[in-house]
Design an enzyme around this catalytic site. Structure first.
Site, PDB file in Angstrom:
ATOM      1  N   ASN A   9      -1.792 -10.697   8.455  1.00  0.00           N
ATOM      2  CA  ASN A   9      -2.743  -9.605   8.621  1.00  0.00           C
ATOM      3  C   ASN A   9      -4.112 -10.072   8.141  1.00  0.00           C
ATOM      4  O   ASN A   9      -4.274 -10.451   6.983  1.00  0.00           O
ATOM      5  CB  ASN A   9      -2.315  -8.404   7.772  1.00  0.00           C
ATOM      6  CG  ASN A   9      -3.304  -7.263   7.893  1.00  0.00           C
ATOM      7  OD1 ASN A   9      -3.316  -6.581   8.905  1.00  0.00           O
ATOM      8  ND2 ASN A   9      -4.152  -7.067   6.893  1.00  0.00           N
ATOM      9  N   GLU A  10      -5.062 -10.070   9.032  1.00  0.00           N
ATOM     10  CA  GLU A  10      -6.454 -10.388   8.705  1.00  0.00           C
ATOM     11  C   GLU A  10      -6.628 -11.635   7.842  1.00  0.00           C
ATOM     12  O   GLU A  10      -7.257 -11.593   6.775  1.00  0.00           O
ATOM     13  CB  GLU A  10      -7.125  -9.186   8.025  1.00  0.00           C
ATOM     14  CG  GLU A  10      -7.115  -7.952   8.911  1.00  0.00           C
ATOM     15  CD  GLU A  10      -7.965  -6.801   8.381  1.00  0.00           C
ATOM     16  OE1 GLU A  10      -8.423  -6.879   7.220  1.00  0.00           O
ATOM     17  OE2 GLU A  10      -8.160  -5.833   9.130  1.00  0.00           O
ATOM     18  N   HIS A  24       0.848  -9.348   4.497  1.00  0.00           N
ATOM     19  CA  HIS A  24      -0.278  -8.406   4.505  1.00  0.00           C
ATOM     20  C   HIS A  24      -0.916  -8.413   3.115  1.00  0.00           C
ATOM     21  O   HIS A  24      -0.667  -7.534   2.291  1.00  0.00           O
ATOM     22  CB  HIS A  24       0.200  -7.012   4.897  1.00  0.00           C
ATOM     23  CG  HIS A  24      -0.914  -6.069   5.278  1.00  0.00           C
ATOM     24  ND1 HIS A  24      -0.930  -5.364   6.463  1.00  0.00           N
ATOM     25  CD2 HIS A  24      -2.051  -5.716   4.635  1.00  0.00           C
ATOM     26  CE1 HIS A  24      -2.026  -4.622   6.525  1.00  0.00           C
ATOM     27  NE2 HIS A  24      -2.723  -4.813   5.422  1.00  0.00           N
ATOM     28  N   GLN A  35       0.801  -1.222   0.000  1.00  0.00           N
ATOM     29  CA  GLN A  35       0.000   0.000   0.000  1.00  0.00           C
ATOM     30  C   GLN A  35       0.839   1.280   0.000  1.00  0.00           C
ATOM     31  O   GLN A  35       0.340   2.338  -0.331  1.00  0.00           O
ATOM     32  CB  GLN A  35      -0.941  -0.002   1.207  1.00  0.00           C
ATOM     33  CG  GLN A  35      -1.998  -1.090   1.105  1.00  0.00           C
ATOM     34  CD  GLN A  35      -2.898  -1.142   2.319  1.00  0.00           C
ATOM     35  OE1 GLN A  35      -2.586  -1.830   3.276  1.00  0.00           O
ATOM     36  NE2 GLN A  35      -4.001  -0.438   2.292  1.00  0.00           N
TER      37      GLN A  35
HETATM   38  C1  BGC Z   1      -6.315  -3.791   6.172  1.00  0.00           C
HETATM   39  C2  BGC Z   1      -5.644  -2.593   5.540  1.00  0.00           C
HETATM   40  C3  BGC Z   1      -6.692  -1.689   4.930  1.00  0.00           C
HETATM   41  C4  BGC Z   1      -7.584  -1.197   6.047  1.00  0.00           C
HETATM   42  C5  BGC Z   1      -8.634  -0.194   5.631  1.00  0.00           C
HETATM   43  C6  BGC Z   1      -7.605  -3.488   6.881  1.00  0.00           C
HETATM   44  O1  BGC Z   1      -8.539  -4.412   6.480  1.00  0.00           O
HETATM   45  O2  BGC Z   1      -5.423  -4.506   6.975  1.00  0.00           O
HETATM   46  O3  BGC Z   1      -4.737  -3.061   4.589  1.00  0.00           O
HETATM   47  O4  BGC Z   1      -6.152  -0.654   4.186  1.00  0.00           O
HETATM   48  O5  BGC Z   1      -8.241  -2.291   6.624  1.00  0.00           O
HETATM   49  O6  BGC Z   1      -9.602  -0.727   4.785  1.00  0.00           O
END
Ligand code: BGC
Length: 413
Positions: free
Chosen positions: A156-157, A112, A18
């Protein structure tokens, strides 16, 4: 109580794809350049953070923040399967060193959302051997970087694909997905293209949970001795009406990863909004409620609910590894931070073991399929010149960090 415990971490987060720019070996770069594509625009130079990281970290520290959460990019570190780039690893050593030089705690995320294109060409996370490949990358990376890492998350998530099955405000056109996927696999000369975002949630989840535990062991194999956790997306799920599917949704989306986090050193939670769940599933925003640039309800109370939900299920320390809001009106971001942190102080007063608040995001950056339109940053980035402009919300959060409490502040500009 408006004070935070000594040693509380105050920070801001980014993710490699990002902000770094020109992540050309990644699967997402390929998808961004398909026609049709789901992406509103390609990431291109992003925030040129790959070259400007030293200034960005210095700026973060000058605001009063003491933690920087960022991800290292698998696609750069292993651009070809089994071949590791020492130059990319050295780059991340310099990023870690810049954190230490500025008195900033580095929190590293190993994955991520973006993968190397060769990994997508092998089918991605849905394939049985995906975990072996990820663990090898973790093991190689920590060998080079581990002595400088203070805290790490494997994923991440990882529960995002399961959440996407439920949420109704992401309208993904199926034919575009199919055509984009076919074109992407042709572009890299593979018969398939397994991208994390678009994968089969169930398969992916099983493989990633197993990979998380194995990667944890690999990361702990040294050098360095740092805690390893996982950061999950966790929203405030509210049941609406009779026979709401809320509990079914939580069981699918959150419970498996909370169980995995219980066997880790910490849990990271990432909360943005509430979701209203009826008998058929998500109901979408309630008419009349303010919306963010993402189309989510503006709902800062969600953070407190998520913290309490998580704390009832895990016994490990919890970090807020993401919380934030997409808005062009920075005064709404200040209000969002103030209200969210109010919830955190109530959780702390009730004995919940929250160790840090990491805001999403340090910079206005590439918001995946939505491109550069949504503004999550504490710091604005001029898309032509890359010039950084600190927003009042950055000063606001920085002042809270310096004082380690929520002072009765007028907006600091
Ligand atoms: C993610 C980020 C994303 C943010 C805002 C999260 O789900 O880890 O990468 O930019 O939310 O949408």
């Amino acid at each position: 109580m408006t004070s935070f415990p000594p040693g509380f971490l105050w920070g801001a987060a980014t993710a490699a794809h990002q902000v770094e720019g020109n992540n050309v070996n990644s699967d997402l770069w390929v998808l961004e350049h398909c026609n049709p594509t789901l992406f509103e625009e390609p990431s291109l130079d992003a925030c040129d953070h790959y070259h400007r990281f030293a200034d960005d970290i210095r700026l973060l520290a000058s605001l009063g923040l003491n933690t920087y959460r960022f991800s290292i990019e698998w696609a750069r570190i292993e651009p070809e399967q089994g071949r590791f780039s020492v130059s990319a690893l050295d780059h991340y050593r310099r990023v870690l060193a810049a954190c230490h030089e500025n008195g900033v705690t580095p929190m590293v995320t190993f994955y991520h959302f973006s993968s190397p294109r060769w990994f997508a060409g092998m089918g991605g996370w849905e394939k049985r051997n995906a975990g072996d490949l990820f663990v090898r990358y973790c093991e190689r990376s920590t060998r080079h970087l581990g002595d400088l890492i203070t805290s790490a998350s494997t994923f991440n998530e990882p529960n995002l694909p399961m959440l996407l099955r439920w949420i109704s405000n992401v309208d993904i056109p199926f034919t575009t997905v199919l055509r984009m996927g076919r074109q992407a696999s042709r572009a890299i000369g593979a018969g398939q293209f397994g991208c994390f975002f678009l994968g089969d949630g169930d398969k992916l989840q099983n493989h990633m949970i197993a990979a998380h535990h194995r990667a944890m062991e690999a990361l702990k194999s040294g050098p360095g001795d740092y805690p390893v956790g996982v950061n999950i997306t966790l929203q405030d799920e509210q049941a609406v009406g009779q026979n709401s599917k809320r509990d079914k949704k939580c069981a699918e989306v959150y419970e498996p990863w909370l169980a995995a986090a219980s066997r880790s050193d910490f849990l990271g939670i990432q909360t943005y909004t509430r979701c209203r769940v009826g008998k058929k599933g998500d109901l979408g925003p309630e008419p009349g409620v303010e919306l963010t640039q993402m189309g989510y309800e503006y709902w800062p109370d969600a953070l407190e609910v998520s913290l309490r939900y998580a704390a009832a299920r895990v016994r490990v320390p919890i970090y807020i590894t993401e919380s934030g809001v997409a808005t062009d009106d920075d005064s709404r971001r200040i209000d969002f931070i103030r209200q969210s942190l109010g919830g955190v102080t109530r959780c702390l007063a009730d004995g919940i073991d929250v160790r840090g608040y990491i805001h999403w995001s340090l910079l206005d950056n590439f918001e995946w399929i939505y491109g550069y339109r949504p503004k999550f940053g504490l710091i604005a980035v001029n898309r032509e010149t890359q010039e950084r402009t600190v927003k009042p919300s950055a000063h606001y959060l920085g002042e809270i960090a310096r004082q380690n409490r929520i002072p009765d502040l007028a907006v600091i500009g």
